[in-house]
Design a protein around this motif. Sequence first.
Motif: not given
Lengths: 405, 224, 89, 125
Positions: B108, B92-93, B208, B168, B205, B212, B96
């Motif tokens: 995303t 995800l980090l 993400a 998100l 950040t 999580t 993004n």
Amino acid sequence: MFEIDPQSLVKMAAYTGGGLAIGFGAIGAALGEGYAAAQADMAISENPKMAGEITRNMLVGQAVAESAGIFALVVAILLLFFNVANPNLANAASLLGAGLCMGLGALGSGIGSGMPAAETCRAVARQPRLSNRLLTVMLIGSAVCQTPAILSMVISLMLIFLNYGDASAIKAAALLGAGLCMGFGGIGSGAGSGHPAGETCKGIARQPGAQSLLTTNMLIGAAVCQTPAIFAMVVSLMLMFVNFGDVPLNPTWAAFMGAALSTGLAAIGSGYGGGMVAGASCEGIARQPRAVGNVTTTMLVGQAVAQTPCIFGLLISFVLMFKMFPETAALSPSMALLSAGICMGFGAIGPGLGNGMTAEGAVRWIARNEEDTGLLMRIMLVGQAVSQSTAIYAMVISLVLIFVI
Amino acid sequence: MNEIGRISQLIVPVGGYTFAFNLDVIVMTWIVIGVLLFFGFMATRHRNIVPGPIQVMGEIIVSQFYVLTRDALGDKLAKTYAPLVCALFMFLLMSNWIGVLPHLFEPTTDLNTPLSLGLMGFVLAHYAGIRAKGFKKYMKAYFEPVFFMMPLNIIGELAKVISISFRLFGNIMGGSIIIMVVSYLTYSVLLPPFLYAFFGFFIGTIQAFVFTMLTIVYIAVQVE
Amino acid sequence: MPVTGTEMLITGADLVKAAAFIGAGISMGLGAIGPGVGEGMAAAKACEAIGRNPREAALLTRTMLVGQAVSESTGIYSLVISLLLLFVV
Amino acid sequence: METVKQLQKKYGSMAMFIAIVLALALIMLGYKEMAKGLMLGSIFSVVNFVLMGESLQSRLGNPGRSGTMSFFSLMLARFGLMAVPLVVSIRYDQYHIVATIAGLFMVQAVILTDAAKRMMFSRQL
């Protein structure tokens, strides 16, 4: 179908707008100053010897806090005496929008700038020595609170004086929407930025050594909590200046009103919530100046997450503005679009406030218990994420209303 | 302003239905995966007691997320789920952040990516719940506090998938729209770099991490 | 140029649909305010409690999540009502 | 209440002084309407500031007296007073409207400049 002479329609809109501008503006100024005066009374009863000094600070604070009210007065008078060259529906809408925009914008700033004045009066009663320094910081704080009112005034003057050259009913909806959006968008940020300013004044009385830290933090916090107002201004400017081309009137007017309400209302919760976080961080730094790094970081993270509902509002606004809707003669498609805006706008208020509260609690306790910063920030993020879920449901309903219906 | 919603699609008709593949998103996802694989390879290539800079980065991420998972799930389950959680976060980090580079965009911003990741978390959480508690006890949770609340409980569970994935999507999509609009209004002068820093790195950040953490929390709630 | 309303064709069924859409928007919009603020309060208090007593963090987080899940249920009721208004009416 | 009087005198006279200097400069440059508008606005701004001080002194320091309603009606009266120069400058062309609006904020501008000056030029604020 009824017909109105356009001249009287414009006059009607101008008078209504002027009334709303000065009405809301005076309410804001009255609430802010009333709160400050009540606190000043309490301060005087705590320390009657300082009555002169407190009244002095109160007077200066009030003079600056009232400028939002004076902005509203200026716009109202301009509206009352404004002559339109060739009156049409778009002029009427822009004048009404200008009045709403200025009035609502001044409402928030008026409430917000009462807080630093009130806290300064209390602080002077406790720490008479610091009177001059408190006065300076209070003035800076209350000037910062005026920003949303100034943005509103800029938008409303543009609405009054610029010539848009397009007198269609769609432009009328867009201009009224521009005014509504900026007006609502200014409320939360204006009232919210009073929190950091007030807490800074209170904090300087508690911890005079931390003054420069506190002032810097106040300015950062207030600037970030005014981001929703700037989002609202962006939407207003787009509604005013973007040429949307040849779009059908019937669903599009509702889409523009919905776009305006979505960002405008969503900015209320996020703006006020961000202000609460910034206030807590100023309080925390005054309590424990050494924790400034952690407190400021957490404040920024908390404010960024608290702005999420407003970003959702912005997303819906842009979808509503730029998606082409087919022409229809029925009522229900346009009501669906309007309803999408209302749903997202109101739906974002609560989560914005709730996220602000959560981050406020976390920031406050990070200042008291700095070792557990990581843990608290984690819990804050989870708590905020969960309390945002209702804003997300609202976004889903809005998207369904726009795309599925 | 017309580039919102512009996506190259590959449309495959299969027996009366059409399947649309968003090629851009697939390419971007593979770029992200490639970067992560390269990072993993570099971090583990020369493993030493005195680590190199890339190994240190890898170690920090892995150990941090192991600790996070252990705090929520306990030692035993953490060994099972920590690698997945860590990989999810890194994916995800990177997703993004990638929009900061010109000509690339965040996978995303397409709802399909967060929705599939959310569904994965949902299935995983319920699987973990059934495994930890047994099917009977798992089903009993739906009839709390009273019998007829079952439909609402199920909707509540499904709403979690919606909320985690739309959060998100909304943040990243909203950020990229704001950047686009401001670039358009200011003719790409002055402001956009700061906005990229804010929305790409900072919000990216945070979101993400939130995604999580929520996946861990959903697993933890089912396991309890 | 006189200001006139545009031609609209409003039938009974259309009016009902329009009302249902507005109702759905208001239901979800206003219904989101309460849970949003309430869950935020719960999380704020959890942060406070963890700040006071970090050793009980796991228990407090769990309690916070349960409390939030319960207070979110009114939001889910609003969601259900909105979806019913959108798709059933 | 000596300090309040002093403060009013300080800011009021400073505002009037700046307004007069600016007005003279504007007349030199040939913008007579602007100069007149600025003077008109500034006078009402100072009058408003003085009245604000009076109403505050009657409101504060007299606990027990229910002055809230009169405080608010005084505020509205002050707003009404400030509407006068605006209406005048809209009605008569010899007062420039923008300059009048600028003049209405003269006291606020002086107060904020004073604060900003103190913040920048002193180490301890």
